[in-house]
Design an enzyme around this catalytic site. Sequence first.
Site, PDB file in Angstrom:
ATOM      1  N   HIS A  86       0.825  -1.209   0.000  1.00  0.00           N
ATOM      2  CA  HIS A  86       0.000   0.000   0.000  1.00  0.00           C
ATOM      3  C   HIS A  86       0.857   1.256   0.000  1.00  0.00           C
ATOM      4  O   HIS A  86       1.928   1.287   0.597  1.00  0.00           O
ATOM      5  CB  HIS A  86      -0.990   0.005   1.169  1.00  0.00           C
ATOM      6  CG  HIS A  86      -0.373  -0.034   2.535  1.00  0.00           C
ATOM      7  ND1 HIS A  86      -0.150   1.093   3.280  1.00  0.00           N
ATOM      8  CD2 HIS A  86       0.052  -1.061   3.296  1.00  0.00           C
ATOM      9  CE1 HIS A  86       0.370   0.762   4.450  1.00  0.00           C
ATOM     10  NE2 HIS A  86       0.514  -0.534   4.494  1.00  0.00           N
ATOM     11  N   ASP A  88      -0.562   4.264   0.802  1.00  0.00           N
ATOM     12  CA  ASP A  88      -1.082   5.245   1.764  1.00  0.00           C
ATOM     13  C   ASP A  88      -0.369   5.069   3.101  1.00  0.00           C
ATOM     14  O   ASP A  88       0.257   4.044   3.360  1.00  0.00           O
ATOM     15  CB  ASP A  88      -2.605   5.106   1.950  1.00  0.00           C
ATOM     16  CG  ASP A  88      -3.026   3.789   2.586  1.00  0.00           C
ATOM     17  OD1 ASP A  88      -2.398   2.753   2.277  1.00  0.00           O
ATOM     18  OD2 ASP A  88      -3.965   3.786   3.395  1.00  0.00           O
ATOM     19  N   ASP A 119       6.262   1.433   6.645  1.00  0.00           N
ATOM     20  CA  ASP A 119       4.854   1.027   6.481  1.00  0.00           C
ATOM     21  C   ASP A 119       4.144   1.949   5.516  1.00  0.00           C
ATOM     22  O   ASP A 119       3.580   2.941   5.924  1.00  0.00           O
ATOM     23  CB  ASP A 119       4.189   1.024   7.854  1.00  0.00           C
ATOM     24  CG  ASP A 119       2.743   0.567   7.811  1.00  0.00           C
ATOM     25  OD1 ASP A 119       2.344  -0.015   6.797  1.00  0.00           O
ATOM     26  OD2 ASP A 119       2.018   0.820   8.783  1.00  0.00           O
ATOM     27  N   GLU A 152      -5.124   0.948   2.789  1.00  0.00           N
ATOM     28  CA  GLU A 152      -4.851  -0.079   3.810  1.00  0.00           C
ATOM     29  C   GLU A 152      -4.992   0.503   5.205  1.00  0.00           C
ATOM     30  O   GLU A 152      -5.510  -0.138   6.106  1.00  0.00           O
ATOM     31  CB  GLU A 152      -3.441  -0.657   3.604  1.00  0.00           C
ATOM     32  CG  GLU A 152      -3.225  -1.990   4.322  1.00  0.00           C
ATOM     33  CD  GLU A 152      -2.794  -1.865   5.774  1.00  0.00           C
ATOM     34  OE1 GLU A 152      -2.924  -2.845   6.524  1.00  0.00           O
ATOM     35  OE2 GLU A 152      -2.337  -0.774   6.186  1.00  0.00           O
ATOM     36  N   GLU A 153      -4.524   1.728   5.367  1.00  0.00           N
ATOM     37  CA  GLU A 153      -4.514   2.320   6.710  1.00  0.00           C
ATOM     38  C   GLU A 153      -5.900   2.757   7.179  1.00  0.00           C
ATOM     39  O   GLU A 153      -6.075   3.193   8.311  1.00  0.00           O
ATOM     40  CB  GLU A 153      -3.534   3.506   6.763  1.00  0.00           C
ATOM     41  CG  GLU A 153      -2.088   3.150   6.425  1.00  0.00           C
ATOM     42  CD  GLU A 153      -1.411   2.237   7.444  1.00  0.00           C
ATOM     43  OE1 GLU A 153      -2.088   1.743   8.365  1.00  0.00           O
ATOM     44  OE2 GLU A 153      -0.196   2.011   7.291  1.00  0.00           O
ATOM     45  N   ASP A 179       4.773  -6.220   4.430  1.00  0.00           N
ATOM     46  CA  ASP A 179       4.128  -5.150   5.204  1.00  0.00           C
ATOM     47  C   ASP A 179       4.168  -5.557   6.668  1.00  0.00           C
ATOM     48  O   ASP A 179       3.239  -5.337   7.418  1.00  0.00           O
ATOM     49  CB  ASP A 179       2.675  -4.970   4.719  1.00  0.00           C
ATOM     50  CG  ASP A 179       2.037  -3.696   5.262  1.00  0.00           C
ATOM     51  OD1 ASP A 179       2.778  -2.841   5.776  1.00  0.00           O
ATOM     52  OD2 ASP A 179       0.801  -3.571   5.173  1.00  0.00           O
ATOM     53  N   HIS A 212     -31.381   2.667  45.504  1.00  0.00           N
ATOM     54  CA  HIS A 212     -30.680   3.025  46.738  1.00  0.00           C
ATOM     55  C   HIS A 212     -30.111   1.731  47.318  1.00  0.00           C
ATOM     56  O   HIS A 212     -30.859   0.775  47.574  1.00  0.00           O
ATOM     57  CB  HIS A 212     -31.699   3.658  47.691  1.00  0.00           C
ATOM     58  CG  HIS A 212     -31.090   4.236  48.935  1.00  0.00           C
ATOM     59  ND1 HIS A 212     -30.424   3.486  49.860  1.00  0.00           N
ATOM     60  CD2 HIS A 212     -31.074   5.516  49.399  1.00  0.00           C
ATOM     61  CE1 HIS A 212     -30.022   4.263  50.852  1.00  0.00           C
ATOM     62  NE2 HIS A 212     -30.400   5.521  50.581  1.00  0.00           N
ATOM     63  N   THR A 314     -23.991   5.708  46.903  1.00  0.00           N
ATOM     64  CA  THR A 314     -24.460   4.372  47.269  1.00  0.00           C
ATOM     65  C   THR A 314     -25.583   3.954  46.355  1.00  0.00           C
ATOM     66  O   THR A 314     -26.753   4.192  46.619  1.00  0.00           O
ATOM     67  CB  THR A 314     -24.931   4.373  48.739  1.00  0.00           C
ATOM     68  OG1 THR A 314     -25.797   5.493  48.918  1.00  0.00           O
ATOM     69  CG2 THR A 314     -23.764   4.453  49.696  1.00  0.00           C
ATOM     70  N   ARG A 327      -9.157 -13.492  20.359  1.00  0.00           N
ATOM     71  CA  ARG A 327      -8.206 -13.598  19.241  1.00  0.00           C
ATOM     72  C   ARG A 327      -8.275 -15.039  18.764  1.00  0.00           C
ATOM     73  O   ARG A 327      -8.251 -15.964  19.577  1.00  0.00           O
ATOM     74  CB  ARG A 327      -6.791 -13.268  19.705  1.00  0.00           C
ATOM     75  CG  ARG A 327      -6.584 -11.806  20.022  1.00  0.00           C
ATOM     76  CD  ARG A 327      -6.434 -10.978  18.754  1.00  0.00           C
ATOM     77  NE  ARG A 327      -6.393  -9.551  19.065  1.00  0.00           N
ATOM     78  CZ  ARG A 327      -6.246  -8.617  18.148  1.00  0.00           C
ATOM     79  NH1 ARG A 327      -6.140  -8.928  16.877  1.00  0.00           N
ATOM     80  NH2 ARG A 327      -6.208  -7.352  18.485  1.00  0.00           N
ATOM     81  N   HIS A 426       3.020   3.701  12.657  1.00  0.00           N
ATOM     82  CA  HIS A 426       1.840   4.437  13.135  1.00  0.00           C
ATOM     83  C   HIS A 426       2.189   5.426  14.254  1.00  0.00           C
ATOM     84  O   HIS A 426       1.315   6.076  14.796  1.00  0.00           O
ATOM     85  CB  HIS A 426       0.722   3.491  13.641  1.00  0.00           C
ATOM     86  CG  HIS A 426       0.223   2.539  12.600  1.00  0.00           C
ATOM     87  ND1 HIS A 426      -0.956   1.850  12.735  1.00  0.00           N
ATOM     88  CD2 HIS A 426       0.735   2.184  11.397  1.00  0.00           C
ATOM     89  CE1 HIS A 426      -1.143   1.077  11.651  1.00  0.00           C
ATOM     90  NE2 HIS A 426      -0.119   1.279  10.845  1.00  0.00           N
TER      91      HIS A 426
HETATM   92 ZN   LIG Z   1       1.113  -1.354   6.358  1.00  0.00          ZN
END
Ligand SMILES: [Zn+2]
Length: 455
Positions: A86, A88, A119, A152-153, A179, A212, A314, A327, A426
């Site tokens: 990329h 960008d 990057d 891409e970004e 990348d 309460h 409270t 993940r 980044h």
């Molecule tokens: Zn990249």
Amino acid sequence: MDVWKDYQEKNKDRFLNELLELLRIPSVSAKSEHKPDMARCAEAVKQRLLDAGADKVEIYPTDGHPIVYGEKIIDAAKPTVLVYGHYDVQPAEPLELWNSGPFDPVIKDGKIFARGSCDDKGQVYMHVKALETMVQTNTLTNNIKFCIEGEEEVGSPNLGKFVSAHKDLLKADCVLISDSAMISLETPSLDVGLRGLSYIEVEVTGPNRDLHSGVYGGAVANPITILAKMIASLHDKDNHIKIPGFYDDVIEATDEERKLMAKAPFSKSEYKKDLGVKKLWGEKGYSTNERTGIRPTLELNGIWGGYTGEGAKTVLPSKAFAKISARLVPDQSSEKISKLLIDHLHKIAPDYVTVKATLHHGGEPYVTPMNSKAYKAAAKAIEATFKKAPIPVRGGGSIPICSLFEKELGTKVVLMGFGLDSDNLHSPNEKFDIANFYKGIETIPYFHKFFAEMK
Ligand SMILES: [Zn+2]
């Protein structure tokens, strides 16, 4: 091969200066004020590909920023490698933290400091110069296609549409991407996998209003307590995830792969010191690197509810919330795991509360099998120029385009990155070591040669 080394040696200053030129274009895809710069950068990439010897280069407009496609076809019967990258870059802010202008590249201590240096303009440019090297020395062994996008970004919102509409144009025997990073020039590595993601949010509601805690406390279930208990039940004492079916599709890494991964340099004490923790946590039976690479995980990303302002109040709150993500590793499916998570949370919710779990977003995991031709060619290429076999590494993060290419083109992706984790991607003061840039240009032709030989 000596001809490649000689060619690079004779032209290396020019290679570097050309990259610096490209880095001067502020191709920030996220900001509309840079739209003209994006167009200018796409044009520059096109011109560089033509100069390097591509026979045909075209700029394809999209609903966002354009995609540059280029090709050098020497013989339709020969294998084809598709290079993705990329042009960008991420926004450069905060500018005050840069030691030099983000779009005014500076060379210091053998490193190029500029936004996009690593990057991904620097790494894309290695492929452009590798093409030039092979064309000029008459050593190209296969066809090469380039797909260099400009979004891409910002999450590649238009790449999927482009790829599925141009399957014939992009048809290839493998996709090669630079990348990503390697461990170091002394310890080369190749990414063999990336994790996927399932992200959900859960809302637990108890009474119909905040109460309460003196008047009602003890008589009505507190949704924060209930949510905390539900969350605590998601791992067992060995830190395995206790959601039925969660591990069903996990492909265990082979002993060979685990043995090779264990060769990556790792210091437990430094890791702990860096993070400020006394003891490491994780799934029983796996090392720290395995826990962040080859194993799926479940994390709480946020939890809130009740009163969190200054002082005391409270209150027995009506609602509690959490953001939870998993993940994923091959062959888990993001959609399936998200549904499993959502259903499980509904199932374990006691009658004192109502639970609403909803999907945020997801992405599929990816793996490049070590026995694939593309991986073998990349490993052999690294060995040819580094004089050392690469260590296979499973990255903990996600690059959704890998599964996109595999799904649409039916070809494997190989990740041969020459950056370093310390390159400040980044972040302010992004850099790329000139030695890594040159090493990439030196290694890539070997990838093509070995890949073509393996067919
Ligand atoms: Zn990249």
